[in-house]
Design a protein around this motif. Structure first.
Motif, PDB file in Angstrom:
ATOM      1  N   UNK A 141       0.826  -1.200   0.000  1.00  0.00           N
ATOM      2  CA  UNK A 141       0.000   0.000   0.000  1.00  0.00           C
ATOM      3  C   UNK A 141       0.860   1.249   0.000  1.00  0.00           C
ATOM      4  N   UNK A 142       0.248   2.355  -0.390  1.00  0.00           N
ATOM      5  CA  UNK A 142       0.907   3.649  -0.331  1.00  0.00           C
ATOM      6  C   UNK A 142      -0.139   4.733  -0.245  1.00  0.00           C
ATOM      7  N   UNK A 187       5.243  -3.387   7.697  1.00  0.00           N
ATOM      8  CA  UNK A 187       6.655  -3.298   7.334  1.00  0.00           C
ATOM      9  C   UNK A 187       6.901  -2.131   6.384  1.00  0.00           C
ATOM     10  N   UNK A 188       7.856  -1.264   6.684  1.00  0.00           N
ATOM     11  CA  UNK A 188       8.680  -1.233   7.887  1.00  0.00           C
ATOM     12  C   UNK A 188       7.866  -0.863   9.124  1.00  0.00           C
ATOM     13  N   UNK A 204       6.051  12.046 -11.278  1.00  0.00           N
ATOM     14  CA  UNK A 204       6.691  10.743 -11.436  1.00  0.00           C
ATOM     15  C   UNK A 204       8.058  10.906 -12.091  1.00  0.00           C
ATOM     16  N   UNK A 205       8.167  11.853 -13.016  1.00  0.00           N
ATOM     17  CA  UNK A 205       9.404  12.030 -13.763  1.00  0.00           C
ATOM     18  C   UNK A 205      10.572  12.428 -12.874  1.00  0.00           C
ATOM     19  N   UNK A 206      10.297  13.178 -11.810  1.00  0.00           N
ATOM     20  CA  UNK A 206      11.381  13.650 -10.946  1.00  0.00           C
ATOM     21  C   UNK A 206      11.440  12.927  -9.602  1.00  0.00           C
ATOM     22  N   UNK A 207      10.285  12.466  -9.106  1.00  0.00           N
ATOM     23  CA  UNK A 207      10.228  11.906  -7.752  1.00  0.00           C
ATOM     24  C   UNK A 207       9.872  10.425  -7.722  1.00  0.00           C
ATOM     25  N   UNK A 208       9.568   9.840  -8.874  1.00  0.00           N
ATOM     26  CA  UNK A 208       9.202   8.439  -8.914  1.00  0.00           C
ATOM     27  C   UNK A 208       7.791   8.186  -8.420  1.00  0.00           C
ATOM     28  N   UNK A 209       7.473   6.901  -8.252  1.00  0.00           N
ATOM     29  CA  UNK A 209       6.163   6.527  -7.742  1.00  0.00           C
ATOM     30  C   UNK A 209       6.133   6.673  -6.223  1.00  0.00           C
ATOM     31  N   UNK A 210       4.925   6.726  -5.676  1.00  0.00           N
ATOM     32  CA  UNK A 210       4.782   6.907  -4.243  1.00  0.00           C
ATOM     33  C   UNK A 210       5.389   5.724  -3.483  1.00  0.00           C
ATOM     34  N   UNK A 211       5.983   6.000  -2.317  1.00  0.00           N
ATOM     35  CA  UNK A 211       6.574   4.909  -1.526  1.00  0.00           C
ATOM     36  C   UNK A 211       5.504   3.945  -1.030  1.00  0.00           C
ATOM     37  N   UNK A 212       5.878   2.699  -0.881  1.00  0.00           N
ATOM     38  CA  UNK A 212       4.947   1.655  -0.456  1.00  0.00           C
ATOM     39  C   UNK A 212       5.366   1.073   0.890  1.00  0.00           C
ATOM     40  N   UNK A 213       4.382   0.657   1.652  1.00  0.00           N
ATOM     41  CA  UNK A 213       4.665  -0.153   2.830  1.00  0.00           C
ATOM     42  C   UNK A 213       3.944  -1.478   2.655  1.00  0.00           C
TER      43      UNK A 213
END
Length: 274
Positions: A141-142, A187-188, A204-213
């Motif tokens: 999830x994110x 996790x984490x 997305x081009x500069x920061x990527x996709x959203x972080x996932x847990x």
């Protein structure tokens, strides 16, 4: 009665072929012009949209925990087809993260970019680690993308941004809340995790996709089988929300944030399982 008058040179509704041709030509040119005008306006409008920036920006876009791929929000320990469909959906998410290429500016990337192979917890990094028949499985999830959003902006130094989950009774009120059959691990760990390094997010081009847990779920088949058939619960629900805080005990839910509800469907063919 047919509208064609042979006495007047074969006219149709009082007009000859030349007249109808002029009328048809006029409307053809007129509507072609309208279609072209619309197409040009649509083209110009689309040029103003950035494919990497959400179309909803600002107060109308509330923080929400979300599951990336449809079909990934259910762990069905009793249905192999549904289980494998979920693995396929999760693999699609992993592939998208692994294949993302971030363009470096001046040969350097200064902001932390979330990478599946290095940032997803090792317990859930391999999507196919838990095939059907396992006692465990993982959710990924994110938070939804909100342009230029920073969850710890204006908060005290050392404030972390993280996710936490808890059992939920579900919409029908029949979710298993005992904790005897299902256990889960975020996790984490919410005690140490800090996703603020990935924010603010702009594209997305500069920061990527959203972080996932990840949420690793484990069921106890023997404990479920030990219950009388008419007392066995069918499902457990887990809700997850975003929080900020220096420590877990003093964490505060993000204002106006919305939860994601995960469904754990218990196996029902237990009488043949030792």
């Amino acid at each position: 009665s047919s509208g064609i008058n042979a006495e007047y040179g074969g006219t149709v509704m009082g007009r000859n072929g030349s007249s109808w041709a002029k009328i048809g030509g006029f409307y053809l040119i007129f509507y072609s012009f309208l279609a072209g005008f619309f197409a040009i306006n649509l083209f110009v409008m689309l040029q103003t949209l950035d494919p990497d920036v959400p179309t909803i920006v600002g107060r109308t876009n509330k923080p929400q925990v979300a599951i990336d791929e449809y079909g990934s929000m259910l762990l069905n320990f009793g249905d192999e087809d549904i289980w494998n469909a979920a693995i396929t959906a999760k693999n699609e998410t992993k592939t998208r993260y692994d294949s993302l290429i971030i363009e470096e500016i001046d040969g350097n990337i200064t902001k932390k970019i979330f990478r599946w192979t290095s940032d997803v917890d090792v317990e859930c990094q391999d999507v196919e680690k838990y095939p059907f028949g396992s006692d465990s499985g993982c959710f990924y999830l994110g938070m939804n993308r909100i342009y230029n959003y920073d969850p710890v902006d204006g908060l005290a130094d050392g404030t972390r941004f993280f996710f936490d989950c808890e059992f939920d009774i579900g919409k029908t009120g029949k979710g298993d809340m005992s904790g005897n059959i299902t256990s889960f691990e975020v996790l984490p760990s919410p005690s140490t995790a800090d996703f603020s390094m990935y924010y603010p997010w702009t594209s997305v081009a500069t920061d990527g996709y959203q972080p996932l847990f990840s949420v690793k779920v484990t069921i106890d088949r023997k404990a479920l089988k030990a219950l009388p058939k008419d007392e066995r619960p069918e499902k457990a629900f887990i809700t997850c929300l975003p929080y900020t805080g220096i420590d877990r005990a003093s964490a505060v839910q993000l204002p106006e944030s919305r939860f994601a509800r995960l469904t754990v469907h218990y196996p029902w063919k237990l009488d043949d399982v030792e």
